[in-house]
Design an enzyme around this catalytic site. Structure first.
Site, PDB file in Angstrom:
ATOM      1  CG  HIS A 208       0.040  -0.078   2.127  1.00 39.00           C
ATOM      2  ND1 HIS A 208       0.998  -0.917   3.704  1.00 39.00           N
ATOM      3  CD2 HIS A 208       0.451   1.202   3.142  1.00 39.00           C
ATOM      4  CE1 HIS A 208       0.564  -0.176   3.994  1.00 39.00           C
ATOM      5  NE2 HIS A 208       1.447   1.007   4.058  1.00 39.00           N
TER       6      HIS A 208
ATOM      7  CG  HIS B 149       6.819   4.686   0.818  1.00 34.13           C
ATOM      8  ND1 HIS B 149       7.474   5.528   1.733  1.00 34.13           N
ATOM      9  CD2 HIS B 149       7.346   4.119   1.468  1.00 34.13           C
ATOM     10  CE1 HIS B 149       7.001   5.690   2.852  1.00 34.13           C
ATOM     11  NE2 HIS B 149       7.340   4.605   3.200  1.00 34.13           N
TER      12      HIS B 149
HETATM   13  O1  3AM Z   1       4.509   0.805   5.053  1.00 35.71           O
HETATM   14  P1  3AM Z   1       4.737   2.131   5.633  1.00 35.71           P
HETATM   15  O2  3AM Z   1       6.078   2.705   5.396  1.00 35.71           O
HETATM   16  O3  3AM Z   1       4.138   2.852   4.454  1.00 35.71           O
HETATM   17  O4  3AM Z   1       5.960   2.340   8.656  1.00 35.71           O
HETATM   18  C1  3AM Z   1       4.615   2.371   8.487  1.00 35.71           C
HETATM   19  C2  3AM Z   1       3.530   1.720   7.522  1.00 35.71           C
HETATM   20  O5  3AM Z   1       3.970   2.627   6.442  1.00 35.71           O
HETATM   21  C3  3AM Z   1       3.690   3.471   9.428  1.00 35.71           C
HETATM   22  O6  3AM Z   1       2.941   3.435   9.288  1.00 35.71           O
HETATM   23  C4  3AM Z   1       1.935   1.961   8.095  1.00 35.71           C
HETATM   24  C5  3AM Z   1       1.137   0.751   8.649  1.00 35.71           C
HETATM   25  O7  3AM Z   1       1.569   0.479   9.948  1.00 35.71           O
HETATM   26  N1  3AM Z   1       4.174   3.337  10.719  1.00 35.71           N
HETATM   27  C6  3AM Z   1       4.010   3.108  12.015  1.00 35.71           C
HETATM   28  N2  3AM Z   1       4.926   3.545  13.001  1.00 35.71           N
HETATM   29  C7  3AM Z   1       4.652   5.287  12.612  1.00 35.71           C
HETATM   30  C8  3AM Z   1       4.495   6.272  13.273  1.00 35.71           C
HETATM   31  N3  3AM Z   1       5.025   5.930  14.936  1.00 35.71           N
HETATM   32  C9  3AM Z   1       4.215   4.972  11.013  1.00 35.71           C
HETATM   33  N4  3AM Z   1       4.306   6.155  10.580  1.00 35.71           N
HETATM   34  C10 3AM Z   1       4.222   7.285  11.217  1.00 35.71           C
HETATM   35  N5  3AM Z   1       4.867   7.773  12.294  1.00 35.71           N
END
Ligand code: 3AM
Length: 176
Positions: free
Chosen positions: A43, A125
């Site tokens: 996603h 991304h």
């Molecule tokens: O897979 P992506 O990188 O698009 O990295 C986590 C993931 O994104 C992000 O939320 C998505 C679903 O888990 N994520 C997790 N913890 C986070 C945080 N504390 C976060 N993004 C920002 N701050």
């Protein structure tokens, strides 16, 4: 039992592209490069909300339902590695304005509702690999994964029995 859920808004990658990406990824990266993300979990995150209450989730869903945003397309034609985060990703060299506007709107609504938003610039991304902390050979440029996005969605993220599971809670169409 906790009455909060870990939620995020995202653009789901269409299933056909998910399957094609997973096959391509297997050819491009060695098994040691990192932990592959399951096809169904691919996603583009728009706004991470954190662990929030049902009440806050409902308020954010009501706001999401009022968003009138034209549909957009993008080309996944860029790849990168964030060693600190251990993430290998696909992105785009030309992020469509509609995508940036949608993310900005959701992130500002989330911030106003008290969900902490990272001060880092939004970099759309698709995370392909996690746990990628060592040097990684990235795919040579020249690849293109065109995607039409017609809706965005709210997901819950749950870590259970050693696996991260994303569940789509609600989805809203982009205007076509
Ligand atoms: O897979 P992506 O990188 O698009 O990295 C986590 C993931 O994104 C992000 O939320 C998505 C679903 O888990 N994520 C997790 N913890 C986070 C945080 N504390 C976060 N993004 C920002 N701050």
């Amino acid at each position: 039992m906790s009455d909060t859920r870990r939620l995020f808004f995202a653009l789901p990658i269409p299933p056909k592209t998910q399957r094609a990406l997973v096959k391509w990824r297997a050819d491009q990266f060695s098994a040691e490069a990192g932990r592959p993300i399951a096809a169904a979990n691919l996603h583009i995150t728009l706004a991470f909300l954190g662990d929030i209450s049902e009440q806050k989730s409902q308020a954010l869903q009501n706001m999401a339902a009022r968003i009138k945003q034209p549909a957009f397309s993008l080309d996944l034609d860029d790849a990168g590695h964030w060693p600190g985060a251990g993430v290998v990703w696909l992105g785009t060299r030309r992020a469509p304005r509609g995508l940036l506007q949608l993310a900005e709107l959701l992130r500002s609504q989330a911030a106003r509702s008290g969900c902490y938003q990272s001060p880092l610039p939004f970099h759309p991304h698709v995370t392909l690999l996690r746990g990628a902390t060592k040097a990684v050979v990235l795919p040579p440029s020249g690849f293109h994964w065109p995607i039409d996005f017609e809706y965005f969605a709210l997901y819950s993220s749950e870590f259970r029995r050693g696996r991260t599971r994303y569940e789509q809670i609600a989805a809203w169409p982009l205007i076509t």
